[in-house]
Design a protein around this motif. Structure first.
Motif, PDB file in Angstrom:
ATOM      1  N   GLY A 157       0.537  -1.682  -0.123  1.00 39.47           N
ATOM      2  CA  GLY A 157      -0.315  -0.660   0.145  1.00 39.47           C
ATOM      3  C   GLY A 157       0.932   1.857  -0.377  1.00 39.47           C
ATOM      4  O   GLY A 157       1.963   1.325   0.186  1.00 39.47           O
TER       5      GLY A 157
ATOM      6  N   SER B  70      -9.299   2.126  10.228  1.00 39.29           N
ATOM      7  CA  SER B  70      -7.229   2.660   9.954  1.00 39.29           C
ATOM      8  C   SER B  70      -7.253   3.510  10.141  1.00 39.29           C
ATOM      9  O   SER B  70      -7.552   4.119   9.806  1.00 39.29           O
ATOM     10  CB  SER B  70      -6.286   0.967   9.188  1.00 39.29           C
ATOM     11  OG  SER B  70      -6.701   1.364   8.199  1.00 39.29           O
ATOM     12  N   ASP B  71      -5.507   4.101   9.823  1.00 39.85           N
ATOM     13  CA  ASP B  71      -5.154   5.351   9.450  1.00 39.85           C
ATOM     14  C   ASP B  71      -5.505   6.105  10.378  1.00 39.85           C
ATOM     15  O   ASP B  71      -6.504   6.908   9.851  1.00 39.85           O
ATOM     16  CB  ASP B  71      -5.716   5.010   7.912  1.00 39.85           C
ATOM     17  CG  ASP B  71      -4.231   6.581   7.841  1.00 39.85           C
ATOM     18  OD1 ASP B  71      -3.715   6.711   8.244  1.00 39.85           O
ATOM     19  OD2 ASP B  71      -3.960   6.641   6.828  1.00 39.85           O
TER      20      ASP B  71
ATOM     21  N   SER C 226     -10.181   2.906   1.762  1.00 39.05           N
ATOM     22  CA  SER C 226      -9.103   2.749   1.101  1.00 39.05           C
ATOM     23  C   SER C 226      -8.718   2.327   3.085  1.00 39.05           C
ATOM     24  O   SER C 226      -7.650   2.205   3.475  1.00 39.05           O
ATOM     25  CB  SER C 226      -8.125   3.528   0.465  1.00 39.05           C
ATOM     26  OG  SER C 226      -8.390   5.047   0.706  1.00 39.05           O
ATOM     27  N   ASN C 227      -8.951   3.094   4.213  1.00 38.49           N
ATOM     28  CA  ASN C 227      -8.877   3.076   5.116  1.00 38.49           C
ATOM     29  C   ASN C 227     -10.092   2.174   5.957  1.00 38.49           C
ATOM     30  O   ASN C 227      -9.401   1.859   7.206  1.00 38.49           O
ATOM     31  CB  ASN C 227      -8.821   4.415   5.971  1.00 38.49           C
ATOM     32  CG  ASN C 227      -7.866   5.913   5.975  1.00 38.49           C
ATOM     33  OD1 ASN C 227      -6.833   4.767   5.435  1.00 38.49           O
ATOM     34  ND2 ASN C 227      -7.856   6.543   5.792  1.00 38.49           N
TER      35      ASN C 227
ATOM     36  N   ASN D 195      -6.132  -6.671   2.874  1.00 42.80           N
ATOM     37  CA  ASN D 195      -5.872  -5.522   2.099  1.00 42.80           C
ATOM     38  C   ASN D 195      -7.328  -4.361   2.239  1.00 42.80           C
ATOM     39  O   ASN D 195      -7.874  -4.962   3.909  1.00 42.80           O
ATOM     40  CB  ASN D 195      -5.496  -5.660   1.395  1.00 42.80           C
ATOM     41  CG  ASN D 195      -4.376  -4.337   0.409  1.00 42.80           C
ATOM     42  OD1 ASN D 195      -4.401  -3.305   0.634  1.00 42.80           O
ATOM     43  ND2 ASN D 195      -3.702  -4.599   0.189  1.00 42.80           N
ATOM     44  N   SER D 196      -7.605  -3.655   1.929  1.00 45.72           N
ATOM     45  CA  SER D 196      -8.603  -2.890   2.014  1.00 45.72           C
ATOM     46  C   SER D 196      -9.991  -2.982   1.221  1.00 45.72           C
ATOM     47  O   SER D 196     -10.035  -3.562  -0.242  1.00 45.72           O
ATOM     48  CB  SER D 196      -8.015  -1.485   1.929  1.00 45.72           C
ATOM     49  OG  SER D 196      -7.699  -1.454   0.623  1.00 45.72           O
TER      50      SER D 196
ATOM     51  N   GLN E 253      -9.478  -2.023  -2.382  1.00 43.33           N
ATOM     52  CA  GLN E 253      -9.081  -3.081  -3.285  1.00 43.33           C
ATOM     53  C   GLN E 253      -9.901  -4.177  -3.335  1.00 43.33           C
ATOM     54  O   GLN E 253      -9.743  -4.673  -4.610  1.00 43.33           O
ATOM     55  CB  GLN E 253      -7.490  -3.761  -2.435  1.00 43.33           C
ATOM     56  CG  GLN E 253      -6.343  -2.402  -2.123  1.00 43.33           C
ATOM     57  CD  GLN E 253      -5.738  -3.235  -2.834  1.00 43.33           C
ATOM     58  OE1 GLN E 253      -5.441  -3.682  -4.329  1.00 43.33           O
ATOM     59  NE2 GLN E 253      -4.210  -2.080  -3.499  1.00 43.33           N
TER      60      GLN E 253
ATOM     61  N   LEU F 235      -9.890  -2.253   6.305  1.00 42.83           N
ATOM     62  CA  LEU F 235      -8.964  -2.888   6.431  1.00 42.83           C
ATOM     63  C   LEU F 235     -10.005  -4.387   6.626  1.00 42.83           C
ATOM     64  O   LEU F 235     -10.746  -4.342   7.529  1.00 42.83           O
ATOM     65  CB  LEU F 235      -7.968  -2.867   6.877  1.00 42.83           C
ATOM     66  CG  LEU F 235      -6.276  -2.090   6.611  1.00 42.83           C
ATOM     67  CD1 LEU F 235      -5.142  -2.435   7.932  1.00 42.83           C
ATOM     68  CD2 LEU F 235      -6.699  -1.839   5.746  1.00 42.83           C
TER      69      LEU F 235
END
Length: 376
Positions: free
Chosen positions: A58, A196-197, A183-184, A132-133, A136, A186
């Motif tokens: 990533g 996440s993030d 994308s954040n 992954n996310s 994805q 997971l």
């Protein structure tokens, strides 16, 4: 090694050399510290095969993420942050991530296993997520996509809602994530979602309802009133969740573009279908025909309730969760028009904005192209 030792060392200027030897000399404390490890740079370099391109899983505005295998055989994700010495960009996100996640324990939040502070290097170590996310598997390259059925989409939506409700209402002081997007989110081997993030997250101390801050986040998920004024509340996350929910159900990008029609906004499409009483057309065809129609309608309506233009009309996350599970009946609940950030050229992320022409209601959006920028 324990969190507080690492955290206190993070406040040194990144131009100063801070080693794990220095960290070990400090006195650790904190009830959750036993689960947190301070790694050496050498350990993480070895685990990721020298941070090789083949191990990269990533990349974002604050750095790259690599898959790694520790000496004990456990698989981890290692985020190497890019630290800008002048602006301290990257360093702030590093400190925010550690200070937030080491005190949080929830099935739907990513687990931070440790960190590394070595000179100017700042690295974060997480549990590895096999799938992954969400971005994805939902919108990524064809080889990365997973054909998600209704049950999987339902479970992912509810999991994210539970994670946010925990941050907003159960944790004291409350936390606003500020960058909820696909994308954040997971996904582990069982497709359990993990928010996440937390590099942009903010804490609402002393029971305050809002804070004023620089506008940051990702266009398409930005609440209009936040983009306009920099006024950050928990309803800012609720808006982003609403957009994400519509994305999960539809499998469509939040903002799309083609030469013939210009920009397409998912929120606008959902609103138009709702007004036309054709709401089920939003459901991703991949789901097939055998799914609970009433539940799908309820999920889309909750998404629209979360993106209403006026923040006060949006439900709190715990209420949104109860609506999704049908513990709160939404039959007859009036849904007002959503607001969208329309004049993207006037937004400069990272600065507070005072423009009064930033958002318009979904039905009033023009289809002319505009420049997109984002901060992940």
């Amino acid at each position: 090694m324990k969190f507080s030792s690492c955290f206190s060392s993070c406040f040194s200027h990144p131009s100063e050399t801070t080693t794990t030897t220095d960290i070990n000399k400090q006195e650790p404390q904190g009830e959750n510290d036993e689960n947190f490890t301070v790694f050496s740079y050498g350990e993480l370099r070895l685990a990721t095969r020298g941070f090789s391109a083949s191990n990269k899983i990533g990349e974002g505005a604050f750095g790259c993420v690599y898959k790694g295998v520790l000496a004990n055989g456990s698989i981890v994700a290692v985020k190497m942050l890019s630290v800008e010495l002048e602006s301290m960009r990257g360093e702030r996100e590093f400190v925010s991530e550690i200070s937030t996640l080491t005190n949080l324990k929830h099935e739907n939040l990513v687990t931070l296993k440790g960190c590394c502070v070595d000179g100017t290097r700042r690295l974060l170590v997480y549990n590895y997520m096999e799938n992954n996310s969400l971005a994805q598997i939902l919108l990524g390259k064809q080889q990365n996509r997973i054909k998600l059925g209704w049950e999987a989409r339902q479970a992912i939506s509810l999991g994210v809602a539970r994670g946010l409700a925990y941050l907003h209402e159960e944790v004291k002081p409350h936390i606003v994530h500020r960058d909820i997007k696909a994308s954040n989110i997971l996904l582990d081997q069982n497709l359990i979602p993990k928010v996440s993030d937390f590099g942009l997250s903010r804490i609402l101390r002393n029971n305050v309802s809002h804070i004023s801050t620089h506008v940051a986040g990702t266009l398409g998920y930005l609440a209009p009133e936040y983009a306009l004024s920099g006024r950050l509340t928990r309803k800012t996350d609720v808006y982003s969740f609403g957009v994400l929910l519509l994305e999960i159900i539809s499998g469509l990008a939040v903002v799309d573009f083609d030469l013939e029609h210009g920009e397409h906004y998912l929120v606008q499409k959902a609103w138009e279908l709702y007004r036309a009483n054709s709401i089920l057309q939003l459901v991703d065809p991949i789901v097939g025909m055998n799914y609970p129609k009433e539940e799908a309608i309820r999920f889309i309506k909750v998404g629209l309730l979360c993106v209403q233009e006026r923040a006060r009309l949006r439900p709190e996350m715990s209420t949104a969760l109860k609506m999704l599970t049908n513990d709160v009946d939404i039959e007859g609940v009036q849904i007002s028009q959503p607001g969208l950030v329309a004049d993207l050229m006037n937004i400069k992320l990272g600065q507070k904005t005072t423009s009064h022409s930033l958002y318009s209601k979904a039905s009033n959006l023009e289809s002319t192209p505009s420049t997109l920028s984002s901060c992940s």
